[in-house]
Scaffold this motif. Structure first.
Motif, PDB file in Angstrom:
ATOM      1  N   GLY A   5       0.790  -1.223   0.000  1.00 48.42           N
ATOM      2  CA  GLY A   5       0.000   0.000   0.000  1.00 48.42           C
ATOM      3  C   GLY A   5       0.822   1.272   0.000  1.00 48.42           C
ATOM      4  O   GLY A   5       2.061   1.249  -0.005  1.00 48.42           O
ATOM      5  N   PRO A   6       0.118   2.422   0.013  1.00 45.60           N
ATOM      6  CA  PRO A   6       0.796   3.728  -0.048  1.00 45.60           C
ATOM      7  C   PRO A   6       1.761   3.967   1.120  1.00 45.60           C
ATOM      8  O   PRO A   6       2.797   4.604   0.946  1.00 45.60           O
ATOM      9  CB  PRO A   6      -0.362   4.732  -0.015  1.00 45.60           C
ATOM     10  CG  PRO A   6      -1.568   3.967  -0.440  1.00 45.60           C
ATOM     11  CD  PRO A   6      -1.347   2.557   0.027  1.00 45.60           C
ATOM     12  N   LEU A   7       1.411   3.467   2.314  1.00 50.24           N
ATOM     13  CA  LEU A   7       2.283   3.679   3.469  1.00 50.24           C
ATOM     14  C   LEU A   7       3.629   3.006   3.256  1.00 50.24           C
ATOM     15  O   LEU A   7       4.673   3.563   3.609  1.00 50.24           O
ATOM     16  CB  LEU A   7       1.611   3.137   4.730  1.00 50.24           C
ATOM     17  CG  LEU A   7       2.369   3.373   6.044  1.00 50.24           C
ATOM     18  CD1 LEU A   7       2.601   4.855   6.270  1.00 50.24           C
ATOM     19  CD2 LEU A   7       1.599   2.769   7.214  1.00 50.24           C
ATOM     20  N   ARG A   8       3.606   1.819   2.665  1.00 50.16           N
ATOM     21  CA  ARG A   8       4.875   1.134   2.386  1.00 50.16           C
ATOM     22  C   ARG A   8       5.703   1.920   1.382  1.00 50.16           C
ATOM     23  O   ARG A   8       6.926   2.025   1.520  1.00 50.16           O
ATOM     24  CB  ARG A   8       4.600  -0.277   1.866  1.00 50.16           C
ATOM     25  CG  ARG A   8       5.855  -0.970   1.361  1.00 50.16           C
ATOM     26  CD  ARG A   8       5.615  -2.412   0.995  1.00 50.16           C
ATOM     27  NE  ARG A   8       6.756  -2.967   0.285  1.00 50.16           N
ATOM     28  CZ  ARG A   8       6.867  -4.237  -0.078  1.00 50.16           C
ATOM     29  NH1 ARG A   8       5.891  -5.089   0.204  1.00 50.16           N
ATOM     30  NH2 ARG A   8       7.914  -4.668  -0.713  1.00 50.16           N
ATOM     31  N   THR A   9       5.035   2.497   0.377  1.00 44.54           N
ATOM     32  CA  THR A   9       5.759   3.291  -0.619  1.00 44.54           C
ATOM     33  C   THR A   9       6.446   4.487   0.031  1.00 44.54           C
ATOM     34  O   THR A   9       7.627   4.767  -0.224  1.00 44.54           O
ATOM     35  CB  THR A   9       4.792   3.767  -1.706  1.00 44.54           C
ATOM     36  OG1 THR A   9       4.180   2.627  -2.332  1.00 44.54           O
ATOM     37  CG2 THR A   9       5.527   4.589  -2.758  1.00 44.54           C
ATOM     38  N   LEU A  10       5.715   5.200   0.873  1.00 51.49           N
ATOM     39  CA  LEU A  10       6.297   6.340   1.570  1.00 51.49           C
ATOM     40  C   LEU A  10       7.422   5.898   2.503  1.00 51.49           C
ATOM     41  O   LEU A  10       8.455   6.564   2.620  1.00 51.49           O
ATOM     42  CB  LEU A  10       5.215   7.075   2.364  1.00 51.49           C
ATOM     43  CG  LEU A  10       4.144   7.806   1.539  1.00 51.49           C
ATOM     44  CD1 LEU A  10       3.058   8.352   2.458  1.00 51.49           C
ATOM     45  CD2 LEU A  10       4.772   8.925   0.722  1.00 51.49           C
TER      46      LEU A  10
END
Length: 213
Positions: A5-10
């Motif tokens: 998800g987006p949190l992992r990307t950030l």
């Protein structure tokens, strides 16, 4: 979520930025090594022995004052068990989540990097050592005039800074992503809370609310 998800990307973007940052490699490696069991365990053992000695020395007076048995051995024993619980919890979580590590760790024997074992070891070992020191200081001050809790503030700040340094070192050296470290701190917080609850409830020293009638 830490594994997608987006949190992992950030998280991975931040991790790469910190790993390529200007923090010197030598100090970062030194801080990361403070999360090794070979470093944290001996320090905790020294504090456990000191706390046990302080508890044993004062147990006779406390028994006569309160009329209840004092389990002076419980806080240091529980501290050792708390550190022993770290691998018992971290290893299954790593296998279950199976999050890949940073590029530096690519090609390793496994992909389980969440939560950080080094981060959890440092947070639990140094955290429970600080709690033992503060608990011992309270026992030493028993019966004396109330003083400002300077020791508690200094010890708490020192442990917080130490664990922040360990986490930063782990990320800077490319051993873990930031969320791996944060996850390990959350796990350590649970173990430290359990330690406090157990000692307050069953040590019989009257330090916590649960041990009072």
């Amino acid at each position: 979520m830490a594994d997608h998800g987006p949190l992992r990307t950030l998280d991975e973007r931040l991790g790469r930025a910190l790993a390529a940052g200007d923090l010197p490699v030598g100090p970062a490696e030194f801080c990361a090594d403070l999360g090794n069991t070979a470093v944290a365990l001996p320090l905790l053992c020294v504090v456990m022995v000191w706390a046990g000695w302080q508890g044993w020395r004062g147990s006779g007076q406390e028994e006569s004052d309160e009329g209840a048995p004092v389990r002076w051995w419980l806080p240091p024993l529980a501290a050792g068990l708390a550190l022993a619980a770290v691998p018992a919890l971290v290893v299954p979580l790593k296998l279950w989540i199976a999050r890949p590590g940073p590029p530096r760790m690519a090609g390793g024997v496994q992909d389980g990097f969440y939560p950080s074992g080094h981060g959890a070891t440092a947070a639990v070992a140094y955290g429970v050592a600080a709690l033992l020191v503060m608990r011992g200081r309270r026992r030493m001050r028993a019966g004396r005039p109330a003083a400002r809790p300077v020791t508690a503030v200094v010890v708490t700040a020192a442990v917080a800074l130490l664990n922040a340094a360990v986490g930063l070192g782990l990320v800077r050296r490319g051993y873990h992503w930031p969320l791996d470290v944060i996850g390990s701190w959350c796990l350590a917080g649970v173990l430290l809370a359990v330690w406090c609850a157990v000692c307050d409830r069953w040590s019989g020293t009257g330090d916590g609310r649960a041990s009072r009638p």
